[in-house]
Design a protein around this motif. Sequence first.
Motif, mmCIF file in Angstrom:
data_model
loop_
_atom_site.group_PDB
_atom_site.id
_atom_site.type_symbol
_atom_site.label_atom_id
_atom_site.label_comp_id
_atom_site.label_asym_id
_atom_site.label_seq_id
_atom_site.Cartn_x
_atom_site.Cartn_y
_atom_site.Cartn_z
ATOM 1 N N SER A 27 1.428 3.302 -3.801
ATOM 2 C CA SER A 27 0.558 4.362 -4.324
ATOM 3 C C SER A 27 -0.810 4.358 -3.666
ATOM 4 O O SER A 27 -1.803 4.738 -4.283
ATOM 5 C CB SER A 27 0.413 4.196 -5.838
ATOM 6 N N GLY A 28 -0.858 3.874 -2.417
ATOM 7 C CA GLY A 28 -2.117 3.845 -1.695
ATOM 8 C C GLY A 28 -2.849 2.515 -1.838
ATOM 9 O O GLY A 28 -2.574 1.719 -2.742
ATOM 10 N N PHE A 29 -3.787 2.276 -0.942
ATOM 11 C CA PHE A 29 -4.508 1.003 -0.891
ATOM 12 C C PHE A 29 -5.400 0.807 -2.115
ATOM 13 O O PHE A 29 -5.485 -0.297 -2.668
ATOM 14 C CB PHE A 29 -5.352 0.941 0.391
ATOM 15 N N GLU A 30 -6.051 1.869 -2.564
ATOM 16 C CA GLU A 30 -6.954 1.742 -3.711
ATOM 17 C C GLU A 30 -6.192 1.359 -4.974
ATOM 18 O O GLU A 30 -6.665 0.530 -5.763
ATOM 19 C CB GLU A 30 -7.713 3.055 -3.929
ATOM 20 N N ALA A 31 -5.025 1.952 -5.188
ATOM 21 C CA ALA A 31 -4.223 1.614 -6.368
ATOM 22 C C ALA A 31 -3.760 0.164 -6.300
ATOM 23 O O ALA A 31 -3.704 -0.526 -7.321
ATOM 24 C CB ALA A 31 -3.025 2.549 -6.464
ATOM 25 N N SER A 59 0.823 -1.212 0.000
ATOM 26 C CA SER A 59 0.000 0.000 0.000
ATOM 27 C C SER A 59 0.855 1.260 0.000
ATOM 28 O O SER A 59 0.384 2.336 -0.381
ATOM 29 C CB SER A 59 -0.920 0.010 1.227
ATOM 30 N N VAL A 99 -5.356 -2.369 -4.727
ATOM 31 C CA VAL A 99 -6.523 -3.218 -5.006
ATOM 32 C C VAL A 99 -6.824 -3.234 -6.493
ATOM 33 O O VAL A 99 -7.112 -4.286 -7.077
ATOM 34 C CB VAL A 99 -7.749 -2.727 -4.205
ATOM 35 N N GLN A 100 -6.753 -2.064 -7.127
ATOM 36 C CA GLN A 100 -7.012 -1.987 -8.562
ATOM 37 C C GLN A 100 -5.983 -2.802 -9.350
ATOM 38 O O GLN A 100 -6.330 -3.543 -10.281
ATOM 39 C CB GLN A 100 -6.981 -0.530 -9.028
ATOM 40 N N LYS A 137 -6.636 -6.483 -8.796
ATOM 41 C CA LYS A 137 -7.879 -6.877 -9.457
ATOM 42 C C LYS A 137 -7.654 -7.105 -10.951
ATOM 43 O O LYS A 137 -8.100 -8.115 -11.512
ATOM 44 C CB LYS A 137 -8.953 -5.810 -9.242
#
Length: 480
Positions: free
Chosen positions: A257-261, A254, A263-264, A267
Amino acid sequence: MNLENNSVLIKWLKNYWLLLVLPIAYLLLISPYITGRISTNNHNLIITLTTIENWLEDGALAHSFNLINSWGNPGDLGVHYYPRVMSEEGRNYFVSYPPLSFIVFYGVVNIFQPSNFIVAFKLFGVLIHLFSFCVLFYIIKNKSNLWIAYLLGGVFLFFPSSIVLSLMYYPEQLIILLLLLLVVVFEFSSSKGQYFLLLILSFMLVYCDWLGVLIIGSMLFFNLFISEEKLWKVSLFLVLGGSLGGLLLLFQYSNISGFEALVQGLKVRYIERSGVFSEFYSDRGVNLYSSNTLSYLFSHLVPTIIGGLIAVCFLIVKKGLNFKYRWIWLVIVPILVHMIVLFNSNIIHFQNLAKLSLVFSLGVAFWIGKKTIKPVVVIAILSINIFFSVYFVTQYFDQYSSSSEVYDKADFIRENNDLKASIVLEQEGFSEDLVLLSYLTKRNLTWQKDSTSAFLNKSKYSGKIVFLGWPHRNLVIIPN
């Protein structure tokens, strides 16, 4: 005293001579491939060495021990041949696997400081395979008998995909060794230290490969049907160690580039590699139900099955599987689930099928128990098995030999290397050559169909762009 020592040595050699002969035969088979050249399909080596060399140059802590898949020259920032998880600085990070196998090799490089990383990488994979063979031999000998251990240990050692993987050391190989060590702790350790070892091993399993999650999950599922107080205590330590590994992994990745990046990125990679989704979303159109899969099933899975079934066919006994055996849930179930859940990745990459070596060798050993077999039969079966393995492995490496043309391209790029410029190759799309070229030149290379493509007008990290046309070696410098 000397006579006594000689007597012990002669007795040992009489019983364990194959334990020396089999590894020597394996080393003779792979020795021609332990060179400083890289074949275009050996992405495992390329990705590992790209990470290791960046860690050595910048310091591993500068990257938080994350797997870096790009170079940091000014003209390379924001440039990639395949985006994974991009940092704000324009560096591309590889998150398809946890980092333990990379960290282990990084430690080896720091300790021994080899002059040739490529040869060191291959030798390390060979040593891991030989050590795994020794651990497997120990397990089978203690659960079955000496000659069954020779037979199934030999099947493992000369499993075609395992031989290929041993020259591509990667998480898929280290996880096999860790799983074998976990079996040793489960089956042969009863001391209080067993729980500490389970904690350490479960942490390493999850921090090494996604298969580790399935191994722990499979044992928890097993506990639903088997009521043993000790098993619940064992599972508690497995879950604790695995959770620590998973949390560390999430925190570490994480930071890119952050947790959302993250996960993306995961995915997108899972959709591409699972083979559960449609052909459009699967790499090379390979999924569980596409016609494109048939060629890979024939060229990759058939040689693997032949390599394992030779032993199985001679050892079939009229005895059903007892699903109360822990080894089924520890080894066979998670591996087979992994084969389905990540079907695309497993069937496309021949070396990924090495996990099946444990299904064949360790699975059969626990199944047949103390069944006896004549030494002459074992030697005959192993001889046939080795013959098939030599044939398939030779065919595989001949198909993916190191390309002189790629090395010529790398020389040309280095001759015209401007670290402040982005480098774009003229070609129709992604190719395996591009991965090797990026490593050889230590540049982030990308491609476009022609010099009017969009990328050439969007590079904000460089003052100019070097556009290379091939095979005529056209070189066009385009101001940004």
